[in-house]
Design a protein around this motif. Sequence first.
Motif, PDB file in Angstrom:
ATOM      1  N   MET A   1       0.824  -1.039   0.020  1.00 20.67           N
ATOM      2  CA  MET A   1      -0.026  -0.077   0.108  1.00 20.67           C
ATOM      3  C   MET A   1       0.702   1.252  -0.153  1.00 20.67           C
ATOM      4  N   ARG A   2       0.401   2.357  -0.587  1.00 20.66           N
ATOM      5  CA  ARG A   2       1.265   3.563  -0.770  1.00 20.66           C
ATOM      6  C   ARG A   2       0.579   4.571   0.122  1.00 20.66           C
ATOM      7  N   GLN A   3       1.239   5.479   0.519  1.00 22.86           N
ATOM      8  CA  GLN A   3       0.828   6.870   1.105  1.00 22.86           C
ATOM      9  C   GLN A   3       1.074   7.879   0.045  1.00 22.86           C
ATOM     10  N   TYR A   4       0.477   8.994   0.008  1.00 20.93           N
ATOM     11  CA  TYR A   4       0.430  10.113  -0.717  1.00 20.93           C
ATOM     12  C   TYR A   4       0.361  11.483   0.156  1.00 20.93           C
ATOM     13  N   LYS A   5       1.169  12.273  -0.203  1.00 21.26           N
ATOM     14  CA  LYS A   5       1.171  13.644   0.299  1.00 21.26           C
ATOM     15  C   LYS A   5       1.214  14.758  -0.679  1.00 21.26           C
ATOM     16  N   VAL A   6       0.678  15.926  -0.598  1.00 24.50           N
ATOM     17  CA  VAL A   6       0.865  17.019  -1.186  1.00 24.50           C
ATOM     18  C   VAL A   6       1.301  18.315  -0.311  1.00 24.50           C
ATOM     19  N   GLU A   7       2.021  18.864  -0.853  1.00 25.34           N
ATOM     20  CA  GLU A   7       2.923  20.041  -0.408  1.00 25.34           C
ATOM     21  C   GLU A   7       2.566  21.391  -1.149  1.00 25.34           C
ATOM     22  N   ALA A   8       2.087  22.211  -0.771  1.00 23.30           N
ATOM     23  CA  ALA A   8       1.772  23.393  -1.309  1.00 23.30           C
ATOM     24  C   ALA A   8       2.731  24.624  -0.929  1.00 23.30           C
ATOM     25  N   LEU A   9       3.302  25.152  -1.929  1.00 24.07           N
ATOM     26  CA  LEU A   9       4.115  26.324  -1.679  1.00 24.07           C
ATOM     27  C   LEU A   9       3.713  27.641  -2.454  1.00 24.07           C
ATOM     28  N   ILE A  10       3.607  28.698  -1.797  1.00 23.12           N
ATOM     29  CA  ILE A  10       3.205  29.893  -2.321  1.00 23.12           C
ATOM     30  C   ILE A  10       4.241  31.144  -2.275  1.00 23.12           C
ATOM     31  N   TYR A  11       4.171  31.456  -3.362  1.00 28.55           N
ATOM     32  CA  TYR A  11       5.206  32.828  -3.599  1.00 28.55           C
ATOM     33  C   TYR A  11       4.424  33.952  -4.171  1.00 28.55           C
ATOM     34  N   TYR A  12       4.610  35.044  -3.617  1.00 25.14           N
ATOM     35  CA  TYR A  12       4.027  36.434  -4.133  1.00 25.14           C
ATOM     36  C   TYR A  12       4.781  37.075  -5.240  1.00 25.14           C
TER      37      TYR A  12
END
Length: 68
Positions: free
Chosen positions: A1-12
């Motif tokens: 089984m796999r785990q998934y993750k999302v990382e969001a980075l914001i730049y202005y």
Amino acid sequence: MRQYKVEALIYYTKLTLDKEHIVKSSTTDIQEKLDEYAQNGWRLVATNATDFGFAVYFYLYFEKDSAS
């Protein structure tokens, strides 16, 4: 089984004549995030970026094999 993750980075964005200022300012941060996840066994499987107003959003998608 796999785990998934999302990382969001914001730049202005900012008022500048340098049209690549976001690329220059985000490269180090993104590399640090990639190194951090890699040390914990995560693999980068996809990326995406979008802009909204004065911000650019980078999404990093990771996966990791779980112990059964």
